[in-house]
Design a protein around this motif. Sequence first.
Motif, PDB file in Angstrom:
ATOM      1  N   ALA A   1      -6.616  -9.241   1.604  1.00  0.00           N
ATOM      2  CA  ALA A   1      -6.815 -10.457   2.348  1.00  0.00           C
ATOM      3  C   ALA A   1      -7.499 -11.396   2.282  1.00  0.00           C
ATOM      4  O   ALA A   1      -7.212 -12.396   2.409  1.00  0.00           O
ATOM      5  N   ALA A   2      -8.773 -10.908   2.607  1.00  0.00           N
ATOM      6  CA  ALA A   2     -10.381 -12.068   2.421  1.00  0.00           C
ATOM      7  C   ALA A   2     -10.343 -12.164   1.635  1.00  0.00           C
ATOM      8  O   ALA A   2     -10.183 -13.723   1.380  1.00  0.00           O
TER       9      ALA A   2
ATOM     10  N   ALA B   1      -7.335  -5.513   4.143  1.00  0.00           N
ATOM     11  CA  ALA B   1      -8.080  -6.209   4.774  1.00  0.00           C
ATOM     12  C   ALA B   1      -8.868  -6.722   3.918  1.00  0.00           C
ATOM     13  O   ALA B   1      -9.120  -8.648   3.902  1.00  0.00           O
TER      14      ALA B   1
ATOM     15  N   ASN C   1      -7.524 -15.043   0.926  1.00  0.00           N
ATOM     16  CA  ASN C   1      -7.828 -15.819   1.621  1.00  0.00           C
ATOM     17  C   ASN C   1      -8.520 -17.079   1.341  1.00  0.00           C
ATOM     18  O   ASN C   1      -8.737 -18.193   1.173  1.00  0.00           O
TER      19      ASN C   1
ATOM     20  N   ARG D   1       2.772  -7.460   4.336  1.00  0.00           N
ATOM     21  CA  ARG D   1       2.282  -6.608   3.771  1.00  0.00           C
ATOM     22  C   ARG D   1       2.684  -5.888   3.977  1.00  0.00           C
ATOM     23  O   ARG D   1       3.852  -5.589   5.071  1.00  0.00           O
TER      24      ARG D   1
ATOM     25  N   THR E   1       0.478  -1.224  -0.497  1.00  0.00           N
ATOM     26  CA  THR E   1      -0.425  -0.108  -0.071  1.00  0.00           C
ATOM     27  C   THR E   1       0.796   1.244  -0.293  1.00  0.00           C
ATOM     28  O   THR E   1       1.738   1.543   0.850  1.00  0.00           O
TER      29      THR E   1
ATOM     30  N   ILE F   1      -6.169   4.623   8.731  1.00  0.00           N
ATOM     31  CA  ILE F   1      -6.185   4.208   8.825  1.00  0.00           C
ATOM     32  C   ILE F   1      -6.555   2.961   7.264  1.00  0.00           C
ATOM     33  O   ILE F   1      -7.306   3.569   6.573  1.00  0.00           O
ATOM     34  N   ASP F   2      -5.548   1.621   7.065  1.00  0.00           N
ATOM     35  CA  ASP F   2      -5.693   1.188   6.067  1.00  0.00           C
ATOM     36  C   ASP F   2      -6.993   0.014   6.053  1.00  0.00           C
ATOM     37  O   ASP F   2      -6.222  -1.129   6.700  1.00  0.00           O
ATOM     38  N   THR F   3      -7.513  -0.098   5.661  1.00  0.00           N
ATOM     39  CA  THR F   3      -8.718  -0.478   5.085  1.00  0.00           C
ATOM     40  C   THR F   3      -8.325  -1.821   4.257  1.00  0.00           C
ATOM     41  O   THR F   3      -9.733  -3.022   3.874  1.00  0.00           O
TER      42      THR F   3
ATOM     43  N   MET G   1      -1.334 -15.291   1.751  1.00  0.00           N
ATOM     44  CA  MET G   1      -1.004 -14.051   1.693  1.00  0.00           C
ATOM     45  C   MET G   1       1.245 -13.996   2.923  1.00  0.00           C
ATOM     46  O   MET G   1       1.183 -14.596   3.973  1.00  0.00           O
TER      47      MET G   1
END
Lengths: 416, 416
Positions: free
Chosen positions: B30-31, B27, B34, B43, B11, B22-24, B40
Amino acid sequence: MKNKIYASIITIGDELLIGQVIDTNSAFIAAQLNKIGVWMRHRVAVGDQWDDIWEALDDSARVSDIILITGGLGPTADDITKPLLNSYFGGKMVVDEQTLQHVKNIFQSTNRPLLESNYKQAEVPDVCKVIPNKNGTAPGMLFEKNGKIFVSMPGVPHEMQAIMQEYVIPLIREKYELPVIFHKTLTTLGIGESFLSERLKDFEAALPGNIKLAYLPNVRSVRLRLTATGEDAAETQCLLDTQFENLRHTIEDVVVTLDDKTLDQTIAELLKQRKKTLSTAESCTGGALAAMFTENAGASQFFSGSVVCYSNDIKKQVLHISPEDIATYGVVSKEVATQMAANVRELMQTDYTIATTGILGPDGIEGKRVGTVWIAVANNKKVMAEEFSFQYNRQRNKEAAIKFGLNMLRKLILED
Amino acid sequence: MKNKIYASIITIGDELLIGQVIDTNSAFIAAQLNKIGVWMRHRVAVGDQWDDIWEALDDSARVSDIILITGGLGPTADDITKPLLNSYFGGKMVVDEQTLQHVKNIFQSTNRPLLESNYKQAEVPDVCKVIPNKNGTAPGMLFEKNGKIFVSMPGVPHEMQAIMQEYVIPLIREKYELPVIFHKTLTTLGIGESFLSERLKDFEAALPGNIKLAYLPNVRSVRLRLTATGEDAAETQCLLDTQFENLRHTIEDVVVTLDDKTLDQTIAELLKQRKKTLSTAESCTGGALAAMFTENAGASQFFSGSVVCYSNDIKKQVLHISPEDIATYGVVSKEVATQMAANVRELMQTDYTIATTGILGPDGIEGKRVGTVWIAVANNKKVMAEEFSFQYNRQRNKEAAIKFGLNMLRKLILED
């Protein structure tokens, strides 16, 4: 000339890598470091894998002076961080008596028995300096190697935050001579990033080399950040203030808040200063406005309450919206928004109110398109309503409605 | 045996490194990865610095097969990602006609003039494959080098999400033979991580090697995740299901939700299935319960509305709480909570209600300690009230009140 001090953050935990939790710790740590002039170099997240954590430590130590580690310190079997750190820094595990006593006290005060896994929390590598964790059982740990410092902290946000503020930040301030870095921000509403950048072309071109402008776009708003770096605090601050006033002046018509404040915080301040009160009547925002205003301590000084009238029956029965008007104009209409604002103000006896009714999606109603929102604001002299037509998904339509609605309220308060 | 496919996320943006956002995105990515069995690896977040981005690309390419990059593609001057990628992959910048047309269309449809910076958004390295961005002006870009794939995506969350779901995930599925990975989760309430781990000692010891248990603690609750990896989908799923039932059975008394569902989602499902309605009366939660229930589409099927009675006047005037009882027992009392629940149910004519009154802090009132909360739930047969004594800060006290309150409501619904 002072050297730049670089930091890296390593966050540990499979839950981060499979996207099950959002990493809020990194932003907190980064903001704290930034305030004192430490330069964040990079930030890595790795899973609970021995080799990957080891490599992250090596990589971070190569580029940074300070390495801050969070996560992986819990009492359960999936945590390997502590033995790894022990091995990385060549220590052996010993029981820290002070930590053991602290853990015992926590369990005693809540009448719970101490388990074997809790004893383990008091074990630390003998090559670290233990940092007390007053909010939890897992202690922080400070290591030094080749002139670099490594701090391991628990991943539970409020535990980590206390350790950062009370221990790590003072330690860094004491250990390093830090350069000066200041930021100032403002937020605009209703103008796109490229239009803003077009209007700021000359301003940006004329900026001195040690001041940088950044754009942070969000739903219909853009946050602008000016960052100044330098040697002398007073001089750097003065230069930044001057340029910030230029910036603000150049785009005055679209600026809605200053200094990283949100619209609701700005409104809260205005109302508290003026000793005025607020209520809300929420259909499409569903209580989000009330929740936003009551999030912060001191809300009771200005916030009285809200009627969340999600169903039409509640609009009629509790807020006495005319059933005929709902039938004639529809529930998403100027008439309904206006009555909601006026009637909740009457019901709650407040100085100001804000009312929302709209279609956020995914499905339309009353033949109106998704994204249609009517918002009304009122004081003791008038009710003003405005229609918006947003073009996003449900969540972003709500965000946009909240921002534009709060801005209507802000302007109404400033008129008085 | 299938090879593990590894991915890294990079990022880009100073705003991440100074903690301003905030780095959303990480997530989310990654989800998604996954779910399809991509592992993963790590990061990284870096600022808008040429060397740091370059190094992050090198580091990620060394350990991963797939490198996903977000951020740094906006139209303004602080973005250097595109020229850097052009140079990293040895291309030259050309105008992509399709992207230019798309950008023109966006501006035409909103009646805005096209600026020079917008033209720039249509410029891409000639060595990439352009990925259309239907939600914005900055296109995605796909590069390949030494058998690894690199995808650059805009940092605006909903633009990145659409590109991930519609383009990147299908591409990865097509290109790689992926192993099988499944997760199942449940959430407990009111039991600490170490007590849970003590109760699960035997269960955990008996788990087969390809199944892993992880603990994700939060305010008063712990989420437990079982992860199974394998070759054959049906076999792995079956093994996971069996172990998950064991897990659930072992700690049945403290399990409150399954499958990553939150308590409010679980309640919403129950109410929709049973065609029942809900209202709330909120003092200390200040509208947060209503906002939570109305967050998701379809809320109007069960949620009628709320009275947020933050001030005592609203409690008396709108909810008709007895002034004598407030004077005698205090506003944070069983009597007030019970009347709030009963009266809002009467006012809003719903099947169920939940009412909250408490002291979240930082200051106490009525000589009661911070963290004292009374919660009442009601149906057409009874009102049940319970007192809680939380010991956190304002925000965490609210979180705890919401969780325990929702669990009272869940149990009441299940009784019927």
